[in-house]
Scaffold this active site. Structure first.
Site, PDB file in Angstrom:
ATOM      1  N   SER A 141       0.613  -1.253   0.080  1.00  0.00           N
ATOM      2  CA  SER A 141      -0.040   0.157  -0.081  1.00  0.00           C
ATOM      3  C   SER A 141       0.695   1.382  -0.073  1.00  0.00           C
ATOM      4  O   SER A 141       1.891   1.305   0.502  1.00  0.00           O
ATOM      5  CB  SER A 141      -0.762  -0.020   1.327  1.00  0.00           C
ATOM      6  OG  SER A 141      -1.315   1.437   1.450  1.00  0.00           O
ATOM      7  N   TYR A 166      -2.056  -0.617  10.714  1.00  0.00           N
ATOM      8  CA  TYR A 166      -2.319  -1.334   9.420  1.00  0.00           C
ATOM      9  C   TYR A 166      -1.084  -1.129   8.666  1.00  0.00           C
ATOM     10  O   TYR A 166      -0.529  -1.974   7.929  1.00  0.00           O
ATOM     11  CB  TYR A 166      -3.595  -0.835   8.908  1.00  0.00           C
ATOM     12  CG  TYR A 166      -3.512  -0.964   7.152  1.00  0.00           C
ATOM     13  CD1 TYR A 166      -3.211   0.217   6.621  1.00  0.00           C
ATOM     14  CD2 TYR A 166      -3.842  -2.131   6.825  1.00  0.00           C
ATOM     15  CE1 TYR A 166      -3.125  -0.159   5.298  1.00  0.00           C
ATOM     16  CE2 TYR A 166      -3.812  -2.350   5.291  1.00  0.00           C
ATOM     17  CZ  TYR A 166      -3.673  -1.208   4.605  1.00  0.00           C
ATOM     18  OH  TYR A 166      -3.664  -1.556   3.281  1.00  0.00           O
ATOM     19  N   LYS A 170       2.140  -3.490   6.383  1.00  0.00           N
ATOM     20  CA  LYS A 170       2.521  -3.614   5.122  1.00  0.00           C
ATOM     21  C   LYS A 170       4.040  -3.310   5.046  1.00  0.00           C
ATOM     22  O   LYS A 170       4.648  -3.950   4.547  1.00  0.00           O
ATOM     23  CB  LYS A 170       1.711  -2.439   4.353  1.00  0.00           C
ATOM     24  CG  LYS A 170       0.350  -2.631   4.390  1.00  0.00           C
ATOM     25  CD  LYS A 170       0.206  -4.143   3.414  1.00  0.00           C
ATOM     26  CE  LYS A 170      -1.452  -4.302   3.311  1.00  0.00           C
ATOM     27  NZ  LYS A 170      -1.781  -5.563   2.762  1.00  0.00           N
TER      28      LYS A 170
HETATM   29  C1  WQD Z   1      -9.433   9.652   1.475  1.00  0.00           C
HETATM   30  C2  WQD Z   1      -9.727  11.115   1.633  1.00  0.00           C
HETATM   31  C3  WQD Z   1     -10.043  11.742   3.903  1.00  0.00           C
HETATM   32  C4  WQD Z   1     -13.651   9.326   4.530  1.00  0.00           C
HETATM   33  C5  WQD Z   1      -6.796   4.455   3.298  1.00  0.00           C
HETATM   34  C6  WQD Z   1      -5.417   3.678   3.410  1.00  0.00           C
HETATM   35  C7  WQD Z   1      -5.068   2.926   2.414  1.00  0.00           C
HETATM   36  C8  WQD Z   1      -5.973   2.421   1.481  1.00  0.00           C
HETATM   37  C9  WQD Z   1      -7.104   3.329   1.403  1.00  0.00           C
HETATM   38  C10 WQD Z   1      -5.967   0.007   2.214  1.00  0.00           C
HETATM   39  C11 WQD Z   1      -8.853  11.765   2.864  1.00  0.00           C
HETATM   40  C12 WQD Z   1     -11.396  11.743   3.290  1.00  0.00           C
HETATM   41  C13 WQD Z   1     -12.413   9.814   4.208  1.00  0.00           C
HETATM   42  C14 WQD Z   1     -14.754  10.056   4.843  1.00  0.00           C
HETATM   43  C15 WQD Z   1     -13.620  11.857   4.373  1.00  0.00           C
HETATM   44  N1  WQD Z   1      -6.477   1.354   2.339  1.00  0.00           N
HETATM   45  N2  WQD Z   1     -12.411  11.285   3.939  1.00  0.00           N
HETATM   46  N3  WQD Z   1     -14.670  11.257   4.818  1.00  0.00           N
HETATM   47  O1  WQD Z   1      -7.099   7.303   4.137  1.00  0.00           O
HETATM   48  O2  WQD Z   1      -6.355   7.917   1.740  1.00  0.00           O
HETATM   49  O3  WQD Z   1      -6.444   5.542   2.546  1.00  0.00           O
HETATM   50  O4  WQD Z   1      -7.679   3.754   2.333  1.00  0.00           O
HETATM   51  O5  WQD Z   1      -5.219  -0.469   1.262  1.00  0.00           O
HETATM   52  O6  WQD Z   1      -3.856   2.002   2.601  1.00  0.00           O
HETATM   53  O7  WQD Z   1      -4.431   4.493   4.217  1.00  0.00           O
HETATM   54  O8  WQD Z   1      -8.575   6.742   2.028  1.00  0.00           O
HETATM   55  O9  WQD Z   1     -10.850   6.995   1.783  1.00  0.00           O
HETATM   56  O10 WQD Z   1     -10.025   6.729   3.842  1.00  0.00           O
HETATM   57  O11 WQD Z   1      -9.729   8.768   2.669  1.00  0.00           O
HETATM   58  O12 WQD Z   1     -13.307  13.304   3.992  1.00  0.00           O
HETATM   59  O13 WQD Z   1     -15.826   9.714   5.406  1.00  0.00           O
HETATM   60  O14 WQD Z   1     -11.057  11.218   2.142  1.00  0.00           O
HETATM   61  O15 WQD Z   1      -9.575  12.617   4.839  1.00  0.00           O
HETATM   62  O16 WQD Z   1      -8.574  12.917   2.649  1.00  0.00           O
HETATM   63  P1  WQD Z   1      -7.166   6.976   2.647  1.00  0.00           P
HETATM   64  P2  WQD Z   1      -9.756   7.283   2.570  1.00  0.00           P
END
Ligand code: WQD
Length: 360
Positions: A141, A166, A170
């Site tokens: 990741s 998590y 990785k």
């Molecule tokens: C994306 C953006 C949040 C939810 C994680 C893991 C990564 C992979 C994907 C597994 C950010 C914003 C999010 C919400 C929001 N997982 N957000 N409201 O954190 O980039 O990555 O998931 O492999 O390893 O680290 O993904 O979709 O959670 O967030 O505003 O309800 O959306 O702050 O900017 P992230 P995400």
């Protein structure tokens, strides 16, 4: 596809003779990768404990492809179970997806994440070594990069400054695989660093099916779009980005799955029993989109404005993250094809067709 010339007839060594073990193959990325592998003629054998996935996903993989999936239900932590699988099947390659993957949950349950993701991988590696199966593609990741100093992110950027258990699993596993390769170069190992996988197969039959309230943005937005939740929670709008919300490199899960097929083909081509390979590739699009970009794109697809509320930042979130995809293009001959509109359209179709995921 390799061709063996017998001098009399040309025998096309089909991929059908290539058995691929897919750990976690009933999951979001695993199931989509099964589809692409089956359609390329590989024989797919799945091991999954179904703790965070559904056997229904594999039935739908068979429906999409018209091909059989061999499935063994069980945990990588159960060494006897895994030995039985390796005694029953001859594997040529292993694609290792199995693992817990919710960033927020990992901070609350670090021991479960280390036990599941690390110990499960150790058992898999021990059994692979015992049965002389040393060809491994690993689901890593972009989280391992932590907060990058510059952008876009290339594979030689520093890793390890990770903000959650998590992501640390990785990072630790990448280092463990590197040590195993350095100690025994019969191993062929490819690490694929995913950016933000979203979307669903165009059939709408398989897609992202998180347990409970989704941690990730897209499944949450999709549920707001179908009325499950009243509004989108935007975690902070004071990041160092054009509109203040977090920017990420969203990649269609089918593009990601195709990247695994390309990595497998690369391994088949480069494999040399004496000195193996150890390669790392970013799998992203190279394009960053903000939360507001996502909300706008999804609103266009579902035909209505999606309500949202700006809330506090989420601990551990970074401002911006997107990939330099040059290495995967040059060495794997792979490039993501689907744009944001297609990613949102396919996500929405999956959500509308399966409001409760795989639960009937
Ligand atoms: C994306 C953006 C949040 C939810 C994680 C893991 C990564 C992979 C994907 C597994 C950010 C914003 C999010 C919400 C929001 N997982 N957000 N409201 O954190 O980039 O990555 O998931 O492999 O390893 O680290 O993904 O979709 O959670 O967030 O505003 O309800 O959306 O702050 O900017 P992230 P995400």
């Amino acid at each position: 596809m390799s061709v063996v010339c017998t001098g009399i007839i040309m025998i096309q060594k089909s991929n059908l003779e290539k058995n691929i073990l897919i750990t976690g193959g009933a999951g979001f990325i695993g199931s989509h990768t099964c589809v692409e592998l089956l359609q390329k003629g590989y024989h797919v054998i799945v091991v999954d404990n179904l703790v965070n996935s559904s056997a229904e996903a594999l039935k739908r993989v068979e429906e999409i492809t018209g091909k059989k999936v061999t499935f063994y239900k069980g945990s990588l932590l159960d060494k006897e179970f895994l030995e039985n699988v390796f005694q029953s099947e001859l594997f040529h390659y292993v694609i290792h997806f199995a693992g817990l993957k919710a960033v927020g949950e990992s901070a609350l349950k670090p021991l479960e994440y280390y036990q599941n993701n690390l110990t499960g991988s150790f058992v898999l590696l021990e059994v692979m070594r015992k049965y002389k199966v040393k060809n491994l593609i690993f689901s890593s990741s972009a989280t391992v990069y932590g907060k990058p100093n510059t952008l876009p992110i290339t594979e030689d950027f520093p890793v390890g400054c990770v903000t959650n258990p998590y992501g640390r699993t990785k990072f630790f596993l990448e280092e463990i695989f590197r040590d195993i390769y350095n100690a025994d170069q019969e191993w062929n190992i490819i690490l694929l660093r995913y950016f933000n996988p979203i979307g669903a197969h165009e059939s709408g039959l398989i897609g992202e099916n998180p347990n409970g309230i989704p941690n990730n943005l897209l499944p949450y937005v999709a549920r707001v779009a179908v009325g499950t939740y009243p509004y989108i929670r935007i975690y902070g709008n004071n990041y160092n980005t054009p509109d203040g919300t977090g920017v990420r490199d969203y990649i269609h899960v089918v593009d990601l799955a195709k990247g695994h097929v390309k990595a497998l083909e690369k391994m088949e081509k480069d494999v040399d029993s004496r000195n193996g390979i150890m390669r790392i590739y970013n799998l992203g699009t190279g394009i960053g989109y903000s939360v507001f970009d996502i909300i706008r794109a999804f609103s266009k697809i579902c035909g209505r404005r999606l309500p949202y509320r700006v809330e506090e930042r989420r601990a551990g979130d970074i401002d911006v993250c997107y990939a330099d995809t040059t290495k995967a293009q040059q060495e794997l001959g792979w490039k993501a094809e689907f744009d944001l509109e297609r990613m949102c359209k396919d996500t929405y179709r999956w959500q509308v067709m399966n409001p409760n995921g795989y639960v009937k």
